[in-house]
Design a protein around this motif. Structure first.
Motif, PDB file in Angstrom:
ATOM      1  N   GLY A 146      38.379  15.426 -15.791  1.00  0.00           N
ATOM      2  CA  GLY A 146      38.202  16.862 -15.603  1.00  0.00           C
ATOM      3  C   GLY A 146      36.807  17.340 -15.937  1.00  0.00           C
ATOM      4  O   GLY A 146      36.631  18.490 -16.323  1.00  0.00           O
ATOM      5  N   GLU A 147      35.825  16.467 -15.800  1.00  0.00           N
ATOM      6  CA  GLU A 147      34.451  16.802 -16.169  1.00  0.00           C
ATOM      7  C   GLU A 147      33.584  17.091 -14.950  1.00  0.00           C
ATOM      8  O   GLU A 147      32.742  16.297 -14.572  1.00  0.00           O
ATOM      9  N   MET A 148      33.786  18.226 -14.348  1.00  0.00           N
ATOM     10  CA  MET A 148      32.906  18.666 -13.264  1.00  0.00           C
ATOM     11  C   MET A 148      31.672  19.274 -13.931  1.00  0.00           C
ATOM     12  O   MET A 148      31.684  20.425 -14.338  1.00  0.00           O
ATOM     13  N   THR A 149      30.628  18.476 -14.093  1.00  0.00           N
ATOM     14  CA  THR A 149      29.434  18.928 -14.788  1.00  0.00           C
ATOM     15  C   THR A 149      28.668  19.959 -13.971  1.00  0.00           C
ATOM     16  O   THR A 149      28.834  20.048 -12.751  1.00  0.00           O
ATOM     17  N   GLU A 150      27.823  20.704 -14.643  1.00  0.00           N
ATOM     18  CA  GLU A 150      26.979  21.692 -13.962  1.00  0.00           C
ATOM     19  C   GLU A 150      26.103  21.004 -12.915  1.00  0.00           C
ATOM     20  O   GLU A 150      25.920  21.501 -11.807  1.00  0.00           O
ATOM     21  N   GLY A 151      25.567  19.847 -13.264  1.00  0.00           N
ATOM     22  CA  GLY A 151      24.747  19.087 -12.321  1.00  0.00           C
ATOM     23  C   GLY A 151      25.514  18.656 -11.093  1.00  0.00           C
ATOM     24  O   GLY A 151      24.996  18.686  -9.979  1.00  0.00           O
TER      25      GLY A 151
END
Length: 110
Positions: free
Chosen positions: A69-74
């Motif tokens: 669940g880690e949709m990073t900003e990048g």
């Protein structure tokens, strides 16, 4: 080049999309669309298609981030950059681009 010469232009892309890895053991755009979004690839929104394009460079790594669940900003910025390129190449109109940039990604879970 010799492999592409006898094929109509869209065909190499279609072949690639149907054999590319989109996650561990996940091959082909159809399987990827069903896995990530629970629908047929032909029904994907531009944002969903851009998400799938963002996975290609490192499918195992991005799939692991997705699973956690880690949709990073990048990563989200990369998806927006793909949408901007789609518009620059005439694949999205201005209204479609604005809508796609605002649209949330809703994943199929479970």
């Amino acid at each position: 080049m010799a492999l592409e010469a006898p094929l109509p232009k869209p065909r190499p892309l279609a072949i690639y999309l149907n054999i590319a890895e989109w996650g561990p053991g996940l091959h082909g755009i159809g399987a990827a669309a069903r896995h990530y979004f629970g629908r047929d690839a032909r029904e994907l929104t531009p944002r969903e298609a851009a998400f799938l394009a963002s996975v290609i460079p490192s499918p195992a790594r991005f799939h692991a981030l997705f699973e956690r669940g880690e949709m990073t900003e990048g990563w989200l910025e990369r998806i927006d950059a793909i949408l901007l390129r789609m518009a620059a190449f005439g694949q999205l109109g201005e209204d479609e681009l604005m809508e796609a940039l605002q649209q949330p990604l809703v994943f199929a879970r479970g």
